[in-house]
Design a protein around this motif. Structure first.
Motif, PDB file in Angstrom:
ATOM      1  N   GLY A 146       0.980  -1.286   0.179  1.00 34.39           N
ATOM      2  CA  GLY A 146      -0.287  -0.006   0.200  1.00 34.39           C
ATOM      3  C   GLY A 146       1.176   1.358   0.211  1.00 34.39           C
ATOM      4  N   CYS A 147       1.916   1.155   1.023  1.00 36.83           N
ATOM      5  CA  CYS A 147       2.881   2.270   1.434  1.00 36.83           C
ATOM      6  C   CYS A 147       3.474   2.716  -0.189  1.00 36.83           C
ATOM      7  CB  CYS A 147       3.583   2.183   1.959  1.00 36.83           C
ATOM      8  SG  CYS A 147       3.276   2.568   3.893  1.00 36.83           S
ATOM      9  N   VAL A 148       3.837   1.291  -1.640  1.00 33.99           N
ATOM     10  CA  VAL A 148       4.436   1.604  -2.212  1.00 33.99           C
ATOM     11  C   VAL A 148       2.992   1.767  -3.398  1.00 33.99           C
ATOM     12  CG1 VAL A 148       5.278   0.184  -4.851  1.00 33.99           C
ATOM     13  CG2 VAL A 148       6.232  -0.384  -2.344  1.00 33.99           C
ATOM     14  N   MET A 149       2.424   1.613  -3.474  1.00 38.61           N
ATOM     15  CA  MET A 149       1.827   2.565  -4.682  1.00 38.61           C
ATOM     16  C   MET A 149       1.381   3.445  -3.763  1.00 38.61           C
ATOM     17  SD  MET A 149       1.032  -0.214  -6.733  1.00 38.61           S
ATOM     18  CE  MET A 149      -0.131   0.993  -7.770  1.00 38.61           C
ATOM     19  N   MET A 150       0.960   4.206  -2.766  1.00 31.43           N
ATOM     20  CA  MET A 150       1.008   5.352  -2.286  1.00 31.43           C
ATOM     21  C   MET A 150       1.797   6.467  -2.233  1.00 31.43           C
ATOM     22  SD  MET A 150      -1.608   6.884   0.999  1.00 31.43           S
ATOM     23  CE  MET A 150      -2.304   7.777   1.384  1.00 31.43           C
ATOM     24  N   GLY A 151       2.705   5.957  -2.166  1.00 28.58           N
ATOM     25  CA  GLY A 151       4.478   6.669  -3.315  1.00 28.58           C
ATOM     26  C   GLY A 151       4.287   6.894  -4.248  1.00 28.58           C
ATOM     27  N   ILE A 152       4.213   6.043  -5.384  1.00 30.54           N
ATOM     28  CA  ILE A 152       4.475   6.306  -6.465  1.00 30.54           C
ATOM     29  C   ILE A 152       3.547   7.202  -6.985  1.00 30.54           C
ATOM     30  CG2 ILE A 152       3.798   5.204  -8.854  1.00 30.54           C
ATOM     31  CD1 ILE A 152       4.705   2.014  -7.620  1.00 30.54           C
ATOM     32  N   SER A 153       2.379   7.255  -6.233  1.00 35.60           N
ATOM     33  CA  SER A 153       0.857   8.249  -6.640  1.00 35.60           C
ATOM     34  C   SER A 153       1.111   9.736  -6.344  1.00 35.60           C
ATOM     35  CB  SER A 153      -0.246   7.547  -5.864  1.00 35.60           C
ATOM     36  OG  SER A 153      -1.732   8.563  -6.109  1.00 35.60           O
ATOM     37  N   ALA A 154       2.082   9.220  -5.024  1.00 35.25           N
ATOM     38  CA  ALA A 154       2.719  10.726  -4.383  1.00 35.25           C
ATOM     39  C   ALA A 154       3.619  11.491  -5.040  1.00 35.25           C
ATOM     40  CB  ALA A 154       2.363  10.835  -2.650  1.00 35.25           C
ATOM     41  N   THR A 155       4.239  10.322  -6.333  1.00 35.44           N
ATOM     42  CA  THR A 155       5.858  10.973  -6.662  1.00 35.44           C
ATOM     43  C   THR A 155       5.664  11.743  -8.317  1.00 35.44           C
ATOM     44  OG1 THR A 155       6.967   9.922  -4.682  1.00 35.44           O
ATOM     45  CG2 THR A 155       8.491  10.209  -6.714  1.00 35.44           C
ATOM     46  N   LEU A 156       4.365  11.091  -8.862  1.00 31.18           N
ATOM     47  CA  LEU A 156       3.991  11.086 -10.534  1.00 31.18           C
ATOM     48  C   LEU A 156       3.301  12.033 -10.353  1.00 31.18           C
ATOM     49  CD1 LEU A 156       5.276   7.457 -11.805  1.00 31.18           C
ATOM     50  CD2 LEU A 156       7.160   9.795 -10.883  1.00 31.18           C
ATOM     51  N   TYR A 157       2.337  12.164  -9.877  1.00 33.74           N
ATOM     52  CA  TYR A 157       0.535  12.392  -9.996  1.00 33.74           C
ATOM     53  C   TYR A 157       0.270  12.993  -9.191  1.00 33.74           C
ATOM     54  CZ  TYR A 157       1.132   7.822 -12.494  1.00 33.74           C
ATOM     55  OH  TYR A 157       1.497   6.560 -13.665  1.00 33.74           O
ATOM     56  N   GLU A 158      -0.101  13.307  -7.787  1.00 37.91           N
ATOM     57  CA  GLU A 158      -0.469  14.047  -6.844  1.00 37.91           C
ATOM     58  C   GLU A 158      -0.262  15.859  -6.237  1.00 37.91           C
ATOM     59  OE1 GLU A 158      -2.050  12.055  -3.103  1.00 37.91           O
ATOM     60  OE2 GLU A 158      -1.713  10.001  -4.039  1.00 37.91           O
ATOM     61  N   GLU A 159      -0.777  16.617  -7.211  1.00 37.23           N
ATOM     62  CA  GLU A 159      -0.988  17.392  -6.559  1.00 37.23           C
ATOM     63  C   GLU A 159      -2.046  18.602  -6.246  1.00 37.23           C
ATOM     64  OE1 GLU A 159       1.211  19.571  -9.287  1.00 37.23           O
ATOM     65  OE2 GLU A 159       2.097  21.639  -8.033  1.00 37.23           O
ATOM     66  N   LEU A 160      -2.345  19.101  -5.484  1.00 33.49           N
ATOM     67  CA  LEU A 160      -3.389  20.057  -5.434  1.00 33.49           C
ATOM     68  C   LEU A 160      -2.447  21.109  -5.344  1.00 33.49           C
ATOM     69  CD1 LEU A 160      -6.303  19.545  -2.014  1.00 33.49           C
ATOM     70  CD2 LEU A 160      -6.196  19.074  -4.398  1.00 33.49           C
ATOM     71  N   THR A 161      -3.701  22.506  -6.153  1.00 35.59           N
ATOM     72  CA  THR A 161      -3.483  23.901  -6.121  1.00 35.59           C
ATOM     73  C   THR A 161      -4.709  24.638  -5.804  1.00 35.59           C
ATOM     74  OG1 THR A 161      -4.095  23.888  -8.474  1.00 35.59           O
ATOM     75  CG2 THR A 161      -1.530  23.023  -8.291  1.00 35.59           C
ATOM     76  N   VAL A 162      -4.215  25.882  -5.398  1.00 32.14           N
ATOM     77  CA  VAL A 162      -5.811  27.264  -5.130  1.00 32.14           C
ATOM     78  C   VAL A 162      -5.577  28.097  -5.638  1.00 32.14           C
ATOM     79  CG1 VAL A 162      -4.061  27.956  -2.782  1.00 32.14           C
ATOM     80  CG2 VAL A 162      -6.133  28.057  -2.793  1.00 32.14           C
ATOM     81  N   LYS A 163      -6.715  28.624  -5.781  1.00 32.53           N
ATOM     82  CA  LYS A 163      -6.817  29.779  -7.114  1.00 32.53           C
ATOM     83  C   LYS A 163      -7.492  30.090  -6.370  1.00 32.53           C
ATOM     84  CE  LYS A 163      -6.505  31.375 -11.699  1.00 32.53           C
ATOM     85  NZ  LYS A 163      -7.481  31.292 -13.041  1.00 32.53           N
ATOM     86  N   ASP A 164      -7.532  31.856  -6.397  1.00 31.28           N
ATOM     87  CA  ASP A 164      -8.531  33.075  -6.060  1.00 31.28           C
ATOM     88  C   ASP A 164      -9.033  31.725  -4.517  1.00 31.28           C
ATOM     89  OD1 ASP A 164      -7.665  34.417  -8.093  1.00 31.28           O
ATOM     90  OD2 ASP A 164      -9.085  33.342  -8.633  1.00 31.28           O
ATOM     91  N   GLY A 165      -9.095  31.397  -3.445  1.00 29.28           N
ATOM     92  CA  GLY A 165      -9.077  31.258  -2.678  1.00 29.28           C
ATOM     93  C   GLY A 165     -10.013  29.379  -2.700  1.00 29.28           C
ATOM     94  N   GLN A 166      -9.463  29.301  -3.711  1.00 27.22           N
ATOM     95  CA  GLN A 166     -10.274  27.802  -4.334  1.00 27.22           C
ATOM     96  C   GLN A 166      -9.210  26.729  -4.816  1.00 27.22           C
ATOM     97  OE1 GLN A 166     -13.326  28.266  -6.726  1.00 27.22           O
ATOM     98  NE2 GLN A 166     -13.267  25.930  -7.394  1.00 27.22           N
ATOM     99  N   ILE A 167      -9.703  25.819  -3.793  1.00 29.59           N
ATOM    100  CA  ILE A 167      -9.362  24.415  -4.727  1.00 29.59           C
ATOM    101  C   ILE A 167      -9.075  24.378  -5.703  1.00 29.59           C
ATOM    102  CG2 ILE A 167      -8.119  21.878  -3.927  1.00 29.59           C
ATOM    103  CD1 ILE A 167      -7.483  23.698  -1.781  1.00 29.59           C
ATOM    104  N   GLU A 168      -8.103  24.474  -6.672  1.00 26.99           N
ATOM    105  CA  GLU A 168      -8.472  23.903  -8.152  1.00 26.99           C
ATOM    106  C   GLU A 168      -9.613  22.399  -8.134  1.00 26.99           C
ATOM    107  OE1 GLU A 168      -6.597  26.513 -11.074  1.00 26.99           O
ATOM    108  OE2 GLU A 168      -4.685  26.387  -9.685  1.00 26.99           O
TER     109      GLU A 168
END
Lengths: 721, 156
Positions: free
Chosen positions: A635-657
């Motif tokens: 599970g850690c390997v899969m979540m690690g791959i996910s967070a390393t290659l894909y995951e990113e949240l950004t904010v714009k005008d006070g809104q999570i995009e």
């Protein structure tokens, strides 16, 4: 055997038809006084063992007359397998097979649940002593009772597979329970030595496996109360939004709608079904005040080393002055990790039934006792009137350590006067959640002529994930920085003569929280990426470079870390020739005494990083459930791959995009690499397994890309161009 | 509007808003809760069930479209607990679930996959199922599907 005589009330005991024995884990958390033990003596009601709550048990067992044993778990099962581990520990000392133990969550109304949240990979380690000791005490009580009935010495009574025997006499635990009037409780039972373990460390099936395969496992969203209504919350996609005006005329006329509730900024459509409430909620027209105008650039600027309060958390030698005096020789790099979300598959939800002097809450939470506190405050009611029941959690990862929707459900139930079920939409989960904060790291080092690190510093900037949410913990707040969560793992494990680590604590206008592995994730990414770069620069093998800095033979952690790396060399084929187009990288971390390392092979296919093989070595001390540990590593390997290659949240005008899965891709079946996992028992007590294997994944992938391309990537998620 | 269909082999009749998604009909009206809500937009697959043998994400199917059709949910996948569907047998053997929430959808998608492709390769599985799991049970899902195919082939 020294004994402490305790008489159960015969009448009450027979009414109960069970032995109830529990213990508190508070002492073991503090690590000082021995565990408190108690017996239930004042059982007045039949329904729940609530009367023993005055003795504050955190977990307890009940031996039922049908010879099954109920283990009331203070720790929440969210997939990590804690129920199975606790049941194995109990079965070991009780001398019963694992299938005789039935595990349920203890709940706040029927006996206090552990006041510490389920998290931090601490459940098994904190309960390893207490659960076995209480189980052994129970076994000895049963033996003593049988000995008395049969008029033999206690030592002549044997326990095996839920049965007591002596000579020709034989009785099940349930039979002894049903026929015993007076109980003797031994003071300190002897625990089995490791060599005698029959269950701990052996292959078993997890206790919650079958219901999860048959589809009968119950989660919050599957729970119901009679006469229940559904509520759907109307929320703004903007952070910190408040209601300016509401037009609910159309929604009120919608089929099945019972009421539109507005209480402050809480706006909900209550209807006879979720579908009716959801359909009507789409017709509510709201004008929002949106005071939060945060932009992504603001967040990056706020979370930058040099901004905020500095707390030095590690200092050996004089790293800073060495770096200052040798500016031209300093190797300096910066790293960043992005904001992220938990994206657990089960959205947050709650059922509340508020009556005059009684409140029932059903909600999947990593901290049920905190749920009770939040509900008590929300509807101004005494805590002891609130009963919190916790079904299985459809994933936690830290998201369900934050309050879910119990307070909202309670407020609506109080207004409507009926049980209310409410849950988030996926969009709510993304945009109205709590988030892993972004981080910034500056690492600097000066090497000696023979390519050893002479001095190293790590400056890390992040908002704290934990301390700011702790009401009343003034002492911790005064420390000025959060090295408990965000700063965890910021210090440097290597034996380097001069090192210094500082955490720069800042506040951000975003609701933040812990996320699996907490500070270990960003800190290990930055530190281990930097170490890989130093090794690369020095032309040294990445594992040899580390072994050269793990030299303190008196330090058990260092010795265990060496063993982990040596095992990794052997098991991963580290020294075998690589195929063309393959890069290899490694990383290691010490996460609360669990040592996890990964060797990773990557390829670049059509301009994208592809993880091909991950070899994990984990030294988590005593193994309880080997198959469960391997599942956590995967599970850690899969979540690690996910967070390393894909995951990113950004904010714009006070809104999570990012509002949908399509905007926040996660690792999927197509990302599965070859995964090998090896377990080492470098200690005789268990340490955590749910989080430690996650942290090495990102820096090992980065190291492999560096090995393949010569290019050092320093920002997550990884982008090749 | 009254809609008739078969649910796990049983003739079923329901009188609801014809636009109501099948997921909510199955869960809230018919009280079969193995089929889960994950996103409501057919992106995650937690709500996957079978409609006339096809693996479908039920959150995005209006109930009116299933009139006269045959619906199978996880509750109806196996003949009985003693005679489990190969997918559920393999899921037990490989100990696939962690939190378990997404597993119903995965099992329904997998059951369809091995029916269509009795000997799936890793790549067939990786490309054939796009459901989401956050616990990271993916490696075991792949193993279990291959094991289920094996069991299935032995049975026939």
């Amino acid at each position: 055997m020294s004994k402490e005589k305790k008489s159960f009330s015969r009448r009450k005991f027979l009414q109960r038809g069970v032995i109830v024995l529990g213990g508190s884990v508070v002492a073991s958390y503090l690590g000082c006084s021995p565990m408190r033990r108690f017996t239930a003596q004042k059982v007045e009601s039949m329904d729940l063992p609530a009367s023993i709550s005055s003795l504050k048990p955190d977990f307890w067992f009940e031996i039922l007359a049908d010879n099954t044993i109920l283990l009331k778990s203070p720790k929440i099962e969210m997939g990590q397998g804690v129920w199975t581990g606790l049941a194995m520990m109990a079965a070991e000392e009780l001398e019963v097979s694992l299938d005789k133990i039935k595990v349920e969550h203890a709940n706040t109304g029927s006996g206090l649940i552990d006041n510490v949240n389920t998290g931090g990979s601490s459940s098994t380690s904190s309960l390893y002593g207490p659960v076995r000791e209480v189980a052994a005490t129970m076994r000895e009580m049963l033996k003593a009772a049988a000995a008395k009935q049969w008029n033999v010495s206690i030592s002549a009574v044997k326990t095996e597979n839920g049965t007591l025997s002596s000579g020709g006499k034989k009785a099940t635990y349930g039979e002894i329970v049903a026929s015993t009037k007076e109980w003797d409780e031994p003071k300190t039972p002897t625990l089995k030595p490791k060599s005698a373990f029959k269950i701990i460390g052996k292959e078993v099936k997890r206790v919650d496996l079958k219901p999860k395969v048959m589809g009968t496992a119950k989660y919050t969203l599957d729970s119901e109360l009679p006469d229940m209504l559904y509520a759907v919350l109307v929320k703004s996609p903007y952070l910190d939004a408040t209601i300016k005006s509401v037009d609910s005329n159309e929604a009120t006329k919608s089929a099945g709608v019972v009421k539109i509730v507005r209480e402050g900024n809480l706006l909900a459509v209550v209807a006879k079904s979720f579908y009716a409430a959801d359909s009507a909620a789409k017709k509510v027209v709201v004008e929002w005040n949106t005071p939060n105008k945060t932009q992504q650039a603001d967040l990056i600027k706020l979370v930058t080393v040099g901004n905020g309060k500095e707390a030095n958390i590690q200092k050996e030698g004089s790293a800073k002055s060495i770096l200052k005096d040798n500016k031209t020789e300093v190797f300096r790099q910066e790293y960043r990790t992005p904001m992220a979300t938990h994206a657990q598959m089960e959205v947050n939800g709650a059922i509340a039934h508020v009556e005059a002097n009684k409140v029932l809450i059903i909600t999947g939470s990593q901290g049920p006792s905190q749920v009770r506190d939040v509900v008590a405050k929300a509807i101004d009611i005494k805590k002891d009137t609130i009963d919190v029941h916790t079904p299985l959690l459809g994933g936690g990862f830290g998201r369900k350590a934050a309050p879910g929707l119990a307070a909202e459900a309670a407020i609506i139930s109080k207004i409507v006067g009926k049980p209310i079920k409410v849950y988030n939409s996926r969009q709510h989960e993304f945009q109205n959640g709590v988030y892993r904060p972004n981080t910034h790291h500056v690492l600097q080092a000066k090497m000696t002529k023979d390519s050893k690190i002479e001095a190293i510093t790590h400056d890390q900037a992040t908002p704290d994930m934990y301390v700011r949410n702790m009401v009343g913990e003034i002492g911790l707040k005064l420390l000025g920085s959060d090295f408990l969560s965000a700063g965890h793992g910021a210090s440097l494990m290597y034996n380097v003569p001069n090192k210094s680590v500082s955490v720069w604590n800042t506040d951000v206008p975003i609701p933040i929280s812990i996320w699996r592995a907490v500070g270990m994730f960003p800190n290990t990414f930055a530190i281990e990426s930097f170490i890989n770069e130093l090794a690369h620069k020095a032309g040294k093998d990445a594992i040899d470079f580390r072994l050269d800095m793990l030299t303190d033979k008196d330090d058990k952690i260092i010795e265990r870390s060496r063993k982990v790396l040596e095992t990794l060399i052997e098991k991963s084929g580290w020294e075998t020739p690589k195929a063309d187009g393959v890069g290899r990288g490694i990383a290691i971390g010490n996460d609360r005494k669990s040592i996890a390392a990964a060797a990773i092979e990557v390829e670049i296919i059509e301009g994208k990083i592809k993880v091909k093989k991950v070899t994990n070595v984990l030294d988590m001390g005593q193994i309880i459930n080997p198959e469960g540990i391997k599942a956590q590593i995967e599970g850690c390997v899969m979540m690690g791959i996910s967070a390393t290659l894909y995951e990113e949240l950004t904010v714009k005008d006070g809104q999570i995009e990012q509002a949908y899965f399509s905007q926040y891709p996660l690792a999927s079946l197509s990302d599965v690499p070859e995964i090998l996992s090896f377990l080492l028992e470098g200690d005789d007590v268990p340490y955590g397994v749910g989080e430690p294997p996650l942290s090495p994944i990102a820096p090992a992938i980065v190291g492999a890309v560096l090995n393949l391309t010569g290019k050092a990537l320093r920002s997550l998620p990884l982008r090749l161009s | 509007m009254k809609i008739d269909f078969k649910l796990n082999g049983k003739p079923t009749s329901i009188d609801v808003d014809p636009a109501m998604p099948l997921l909510w009909v199955v869960r809230d009206e018919l009280k079969l809760t193995a089929t889960k809500f994950g996103c409501g937009m057919a992106m995650c697959g937690a709500c996957t069930l079978h409609i006339d043998g096809e693996a479908i994400r039920s959150c995005s199917v209006p109930v009116e479209s299933i009139a006269g059709k045959n619906i199978i949910t996880l509750e109806g996948l196996s003949e009985s607990e003693a005679n489990l569907h190969p997918i559920q047998q393999a899921w037990m053997e490989e100990q696939v679930p962690q939190c378990g929430y997404c597993q119903s959808g995965f099992m329904m998608a997998a059951a369809k996959l091995i029916k269509e492709n009795p000997n799936p390769t890793d790549d067939d599985i990786k490309n054939g199922i796009t459901n989401i799991c956050r616990c990271g049970t993916h490696p075991r899902i792949i193993k279990a599907i291959k094991r289920a195919a094996e069991i299935n082939n032995q049975n026939h």
